[in-house]
Write a protein that holds these residues in place. Structure first.
Motif, PDB file in Angstrom:
ATOM      1  N   LEU A  36       0.823  -1.212   0.000  1.00  0.00           N
ATOM      2  CA  LEU A  36       0.000   0.000   0.000  1.00  0.00           C
ATOM      3  C   LEU A  36       0.857   1.263   0.000  1.00  0.00           C
ATOM      4  CD1 LEU A  36      -2.835  -0.965   2.521  1.00  0.00           C
ATOM      5  CD2 LEU A  36      -3.073  -0.590   0.077  1.00  0.00           C
ATOM      6  N   LYS A  37       2.046   1.161   0.571  1.00  0.00           N
ATOM      7  CA  LYS A  37       2.932   2.326   0.648  1.00  0.00           C
ATOM      8  C   LYS A  37       3.902   2.417  -0.524  1.00  0.00           C
ATOM      9  CE  LYS A  37       2.833   2.703   5.694  1.00  0.00           C
ATOM     10  NZ  LYS A  37       3.630   2.719   6.936  1.00  0.00           N
ATOM     11  N   LYS A  60       4.767   3.297  -4.147  1.00  0.00           N
ATOM     12  CA  LYS A  60       4.188   4.165  -5.184  1.00  0.00           C
ATOM     13  C   LYS A  60       4.020   3.426  -6.505  1.00  0.00           C
ATOM     14  CE  LYS A  60       8.598   6.074  -6.862  1.00  0.00           C
ATOM     15  NZ  LYS A  60       9.372   7.317  -7.092  1.00  0.00           N
ATOM     16  N   ASN A 114       0.523   1.536  -5.516  1.00  0.00           N
ATOM     17  CA  ASN A 114      -0.707   2.234  -5.157  1.00  0.00           C
ATOM     18  C   ASN A 114      -1.203   3.218  -6.200  1.00  0.00           C
ATOM     19  OD1 ASN A 114       0.781   4.651  -4.777  1.00  0.00           O
ATOM     20  ND2 ASN A 114       1.202   4.115  -2.629  1.00  0.00           N
ATOM     21  N   LEU A 159      -8.005   1.683  -2.650  1.00  0.00           N
ATOM     22  CA  LEU A 159      -6.769   1.502  -1.896  1.00  0.00           C
ATOM     23  C   LEU A 159      -7.061   1.109  -0.448  1.00  0.00           C
ATOM     24  CD1 LEU A 159      -3.683   1.796  -2.420  1.00  0.00           C
ATOM     25  CD2 LEU A 159      -3.845   4.043  -1.348  1.00  0.00           C
ATOM     26  N   ALA A 193      -5.643  10.598  -4.691  1.00  0.00           N
ATOM     27  CA  ALA A 193      -4.290  10.095  -4.955  1.00  0.00           C
ATOM     28  C   ALA A 193      -3.574  11.003  -5.950  1.00  0.00           C
ATOM     29  CB  ALA A 193      -4.359   8.672  -5.512  1.00  0.00           C
ATOM     30  N   ILE A 249      -1.663   3.489   7.275  1.00  0.00           N
ATOM     31  CA  ILE A 249      -2.007   4.072   5.964  1.00  0.00           C
ATOM     32  C   ILE A 249      -2.731   5.412   6.113  1.00  0.00           C
ATOM     33  CG2 ILE A 249      -2.102   1.835   4.821  1.00  0.00           C
ATOM     34  CD1 ILE A 249      -5.142   1.935   4.982  1.00  0.00           C
TER      35      ILE A 249
END
Length: 384
Positions: free
Chosen positions: A119-120, A122, A125, A133, A193, A347
């Motif tokens: 999730l972290k 780039k 995500n 997400l 995002a 997150i």
């Protein structure tokens, strides 16, 4: 003003302490009154000790071996191949981009917090809308500790039923993921995002060195990860499983009464489940009310839930249908109550925690129901 606030804080703490002591003494007073104080203490110690020797070490052996295997699959690209195979299913079933398959596979081979690293990233995500997400926490949890659970069930002789359970977990994951997406799509907590310019092709788990060194490092590093996972489940198995067993099973010999032996207790959970036994029988196929202890325990720690299995087998409660339901619910919940707070904090979406908990609870229940009826249907054509 500061003095007033401090006084208010101390008052709340005293009330909290008083309430805790009241509940503590009522709970253990009830158990001690039924079993005898000495027997209760002896049973707690004997149960925890027996679980440590006969269950925890066995599960740790599985986690070490499965950890080594999973690391090999990651190192030599099998995980990315599986991701490519399952990509087409992500959109129609889970309403997620195809790259999300990597998250489900990673949690299957480890545990549900493994999704946080992706999730972290780039490169990962950037493919997701904000509500998608966040829903990945639910999607990843549905497959958490899957390899450990399936290997454990297979070692007991129920591999085919465990495969049915995997399908049930996938169904439960679909329910929880879609429900989460729907409930938070217009939430004010979501942040738009920003384009990162990353690429999924740059998500790599390969290490450097010769083929032999990569193989050796993979099995050793994977085994080490397995040891860490095995150690992490010890508190859950010893504390939660001991408590649940005390509330599930009665005296070892009813004629002799309580003797302070391992796995003795007061049948509180079976009594409660027995009040609505038709519900658990119809939806989950539970013929014995004691079986409700497994899904309840897996809410907090699926490793602790696995610690109940051998006692259930000794009591003659287990069949293929039950294993399918246990696998589905154990994977889909995989101790999310004990991990979600940290996951949502990491997150930056703590405000959506309650919605995630509700969605995963519903998903786990649906997983169990689906696995039960799928097993019933397949039993008409094949023998488990």
């Amino acid at each position: 003003m500061k003095k007033y606030l401090r006084l208010q804080f101390l008052t709340r703490r005293r009330i909290e302490a008083g309430a805790f002591l009241l509940v503590f003494f009522i709970f253990f007073g009830f158990l001690g009154g039924r079993m005898g104080t000495a027997n209760l203490i002896n049973t707690i110690m004997a149960t925890a000790y027996d679980l440590l020797l006969k269950t925890v070490l066995y599960i740790m052996a599985i986690t070490v071996l499965s950890g080594a295997l999973s690391r090999l699959l990651i190192e030599f690209g099998v995980i990315r191949l599986l991701e490519y195979i399952f990509k087409p299913l992500m959109g129609p079933i889970y309403r997620l981009p195809g790259v999300a398959a990597l998250g489900g596979i990673m949690t299957f081979f480890s545990d549900n917090p493994a999704i946080i690293g992706l999730l972290k990233d780039k490169n990962f995500n950037q493919y997701f809308k904000p509500h998608q997400l966040v829903s990945l926490t639910n999607f990843g949890t549905a497959f958490g500790m899957g390899l450990v659970v399936v290997t454990f069930m297979a070692s007991l002789g129920y591999f085919t039923s465990a495969v049915v359970g995997i399908i049930g977990a996938g169904f439960g994951g679909m329910i929880s993921t879609r429900l989460m997406q729907r409930s938070i799509k217009n939430s004010p907590y979501l942040r738009e995002a920003k384009p990162s310019g990353g690429s999924a092709e740059k998500i790599s788990f390969k290490t450097e060195g010769s083929l032999f060194l990569r193989f050796l490092n993979s099995i050793l590093d994977g085994g080490k990860t397995g040891v860490e996972l095995g150690l992490a489940i010890i508190p859950g198995v010893l504390i939660i499983s001991t408590l649940v067993m005390i509330l599930t099973f009665g005296p070892a010999n009813p004629a002799a009464g309580y003797q302070g032996l391992a796995y003795e207790g007061v049948r509180v959970l079976p009594w409660l489940a027995g009040q609505v036994s038709w519900f658990f029988d119809f939806f989950f196929g539970f013929k014995h009310p004691e079986l409700i202890a497994f899904p309840i325990t897996s809410l907090g720690a699926v490793g602790a839930a696995l610690g109940l299995m051998k006692q259930f087998i000794s009591a003659g409660f287990i069949d293929g249908g039950v294993v399918a339901v246990f696998t589905a619910m154990g994977m889909c919940w995989s101790g999310f109550l004990s991990t979600y707070t940290a996951m949502y904090d990491s997150i930056g979406y703590r405000g959506l925690l309650s919605k995630g908990l509700v969605a995963q609870t519903i998903g786990g229940l649906c997983a169990g129901v689906f696995a039960h009826w799928l097993h019933v249907l397949l039993s008409m054509f094949i023998t488990f």
